[in-house]
Enzyme design. Structure first.
Site, mmCIF file in Angstrom:
data_model
loop_
_atom_site.group_PDB
_atom_site.id
_atom_site.type_symbol
_atom_site.label_atom_id
_atom_site.label_comp_id
_atom_site.label_asym_id
_atom_site.label_seq_id
_atom_site.Cartn_x
_atom_site.Cartn_y
_atom_site.Cartn_z
ATOM 1 C CG ASP A 64 -42.662 -15.798 17.672
ATOM 2 O OD1 ASP A 64 -43.662 -16.533 17.538
ATOM 3 O OD2 ASP A 64 -42.598 -14.648 17.183
ATOM 4 C CB ALA A 95 -57.163 -14.191 18.487
ATOM 5 C CE1 TYR A 155 -61.468 -16.306 25.360
ATOM 6 C CE2 TYR A 155 -62.186 -18.378 24.408
ATOM 7 C CZ TYR A 155 -61.253 -17.647 25.106
ATOM 8 O OH TYR A 155 -60.105 -18.249 25.535
ATOM 9 C CE LYS A 162 -57.662 -20.644 24.928
ATOM 10 N NZ LYS A 162 -56.200 -20.862 25.016
ATOM 11 C CG LEU A 194 -49.966 -8.604 28.615
ATOM 12 C CD1 LEU A 194 -50.028 -7.321 29.428
ATOM 13 C CD2 LEU A 194 -48.514 -9.043 28.410
HETATM 14 N N1 LIG Z 1 -56.762 -15.157 31.575
HETATM 15 C C1 LIG Z 1 -57.836 -15.872 31.407
HETATM 16 O O1 LIG Z 1 -58.951 -15.457 31.733
HETATM 17 C C2 LIG Z 1 -57.733 -17.258 30.805
HETATM 18 C C3 LIG Z 1 -58.761 -18.188 31.060
HETATM 19 C C4 LIG Z 1 -58.651 -19.454 30.508
HETATM 20 C C5 LIG Z 1 -57.568 -19.773 29.705
HETATM 21 N N2 LIG Z 1 -56.587 -18.853 29.491
HETATM 22 C C6 LIG Z 1 -55.443 -19.243 28.647
HETATM 23 O O2 LIG Z 1 -54.284 -19.269 29.444
HETATM 24 C C7 LIG Z 1 -53.154 -19.136 28.583
HETATM 25 C C8 LIG Z 1 -52.194 -18.113 29.170
HETATM 26 O O3 LIG Z 1 -52.782 -16.827 29.114
HETATM 27 P P1 LIG Z 1 -52.747 -15.790 30.323
HETATM 28 O O4 LIG Z 1 -54.142 -15.409 30.597
HETATM 29 O O5 LIG Z 1 -51.864 -16.281 31.398
HETATM 30 O O6 LIG Z 1 -52.120 -14.484 29.639
HETATM 31 P P2 LIG Z 1 -50.576 -14.042 29.407
HETATM 32 O O7 LIG Z 1 -50.677 -12.871 28.489
HETATM 33 O O8 LIG Z 1 -49.899 -13.858 30.680
HETATM 34 O O9 LIG Z 1 -49.967 -15.295 28.655
HETATM 35 C C9 LIG Z 1 -50.103 -15.496 27.258
HETATM 36 C C10 LIG Z 1 -48.733 -15.876 26.768
HETATM 37 O O10 LIG Z 1 -48.778 -16.227 25.388
HETATM 38 C C11 LIG Z 1 -47.517 -15.836 24.881
HETATM 39 N N3 LIG Z 1 -47.520 -15.798 23.408
HETATM 40 C C12 LIG Z 1 -48.355 -15.120 22.588
HETATM 41 N N4 LIG Z 1 -47.960 -15.298 21.300
HETATM 42 C C13 LIG Z 1 -46.877 -16.132 21.344
HETATM 43 C C14 LIG Z 1 -46.009 -16.665 20.350
HETATM 44 N N5 LIG Z 1 -46.159 -16.406 19.040
HETATM 45 N N6 LIG Z 1 -44.971 -17.461 20.750
HETATM 46 C C15 LIG Z 1 -44.777 -17.722 22.058
HETATM 47 N N7 LIG Z 1 -45.552 -17.227 23.050
HETATM 48 C C16 LIG Z 1 -46.589 -16.431 22.677
HETATM 49 C C17 LIG Z 1 -47.277 -14.477 25.490
HETATM 50 O O11 LIG Z 1 -45.925 -14.100 25.421
HETATM 51 C C18 LIG Z 1 -47.714 -14.742 26.925
HETATM 52 O O12 LIG Z 1 -46.631 -15.158 27.704
HETATM 53 C C19 LIG Z 1 -53.699 -18.803 27.209
HETATM 54 O O13 LIG Z 1 -53.799 -19.988 26.436
HETATM 55 C C20 LIG Z 1 -55.096 -18.292 27.530
HETATM 56 O O14 LIG Z 1 -55.992 -18.416 26.443
HETATM 57 C C21 LIG Z 1 -56.644 -17.609 30.034
#
Ligand SMILES: NC(=O)c1ccc[n+]([C@@H]2O[C@H](COP(=O)([O-])OP(=O)(O)OC[C@H]3O[C@@H](n4cnc5c(N)ncnc54)[C@H](O)[C@@H]3O)[C@@H](O)[C@H]2O)c1
Length: 274
Positions: A64, A95, A155, A162, A194
């Site tokens: 974490d 967030a 957002y 970001k 998620l």
């Molecule tokens: N899904 C989209 O549309 C999108 C687009 C661009 C960027 N992103 C970015 O991609 C990245 C991954 O997100 P995703 O979309 O795969 O969703 P996801 O929910 O699968 O992944 C987010 C991860 O962050 C982890 N996390 C949250 N709080 C945490 C903490 N305190 N310590 C450790 N881990 C923590 C969660 O456990 C999860 O594994 C993020 O930075 C997100 O902003 C997502």
């Protein structure tokens, strides 16, 4: 096998829909050895079978990022089990829900601090703690979104986070470049994960991106994974500090394409379901 002989750690797999999963898959297919982390016990159950799928059953650790001691313990575990590493993937953001919808000026200091700590500062802290393990030809990758460069509805707080993450990528790239460590970010188009579920009207974002991107499609975690693998591999050995868009080209658009063939000009999609 582009990643043969490379060892690294991927932070941010929650399930097989995670962008981090797509990156892990692409790297594993190209021969990388990958360690995985999980946020909490609930997610441990999800991450363990994923690690097993990539032959990494013995390389799964809690982390974490809001708990500095867990990052320190991760470093010790990786040192013991892998020794030197060649890549780090930071695919983490969070967030509080009230920072992802509603009026922007109502964002609280508490929500702001949490978002910046988990989504931005963690990249600096993870980098610093794991740096002693990084090889002299290594690569760090984080994930960002266009909402950090331009206004995107709902957002809100994550957009500010970001923007800070993207500049953190550039400052880290300069700082670590002299030691052979590259730092890049992928700005991915919207993907149903998620984390995305927390963003207000996310389905609308998906439809808008699909309708108005040059490629007229949304992106998959496989496509982000392949680009991520490139940035983690020696193929990108002269690339650092880059914000690399993997978004079907959406970011180049200044205005939706207009169809002038009818009586009145219309945009490609008018905001209703196709
Ligand atoms: N899904 C989209 O549309 C999108 C687009 C661009 C960027 N992103 C970015 O991609 C990245 C991954 O997100 P995703 O979309 O795969 O969703 P996801 O929910 O699968 O992944 C987010 C991860 O962050 C982890 N996390 C949250 N709080 C945490 C903490 N305190 N310590 C450790 N881990 C923590 C969660 O456990 C999860 O594994 C993020 O930075 C997100 O902003 C997502």
């Amino acid at each position: 096998m582009i990643m043969k002989g490379k060892k690294g750690v991927i932070l941010g797999v929650a399930n097989e829909k995670s962008i981090a999963y797509g990156i892990a898959k692409a790297c594993a297919e190209q021969g990388a050895t990958i360690a995985f982390t999980y946020l909490n016990d609930a997610l441990k159950k999800r991450v363990e079978p994923i690690a097993a799928e990539f032959g990494s059953s013995s390389l799964v650790y809690p982390c974490d990022v809001s708990k500095p001691e867990e990052i320190k313990t991760l470093k010790e575990s990786l040192e013991k089990d892998l020794g030197e590493i060649d890549f780090i993937v930071h695919s983490i953001a969070f967030a509080p829900k009230d920072g992802l919808s509603g009026r922007f000026h109502n964002i609280t200091k508490e929500a702001f601090d949490i978002a910046m700590d988990i989504s931005v500062f963690s990249l600096i802290e993870v980098t610093r703690e794991l740096k002693p393990l990084l090889s002299s030809n290594s690569s760090i990758l984080t994930l960002t979104y266009y909402g950090g460069a331009k206004y995107i509805p709902n957002y809100n707080l994550m957009g500010v986070a970001k923007a800070a993450l993207e500049m953190t990528t550039k400052y880290l790239a300069e700082d670590l470049g002299k030691e052979g460590i590259r730092v890049n970010a992928i700005s991915a188009g919207p993907i149903k994960t998620l984390a995305a579920a927390g963003i207000g009207d996310f389905r609308f974002m998906l439809k808008w991106n699909e309708a108005h991107s040059p490629l007229k499609k949304n992106v998959s975690i496989e496509e982000v994974g392949n680009s991520g693998m490139y940035l983690l591999s020696n193929l990108s050995s002269a690339v650092t500090g880059e914000i690399h868009y993997v978004d079907s080209g959406y970011n180049i658009m200044g205005m939706p394409a207009v169809d002038f063939s009818g009586e009145k000009p219309t945009i490609a999609w008018n905001g209703t379901d196709k």
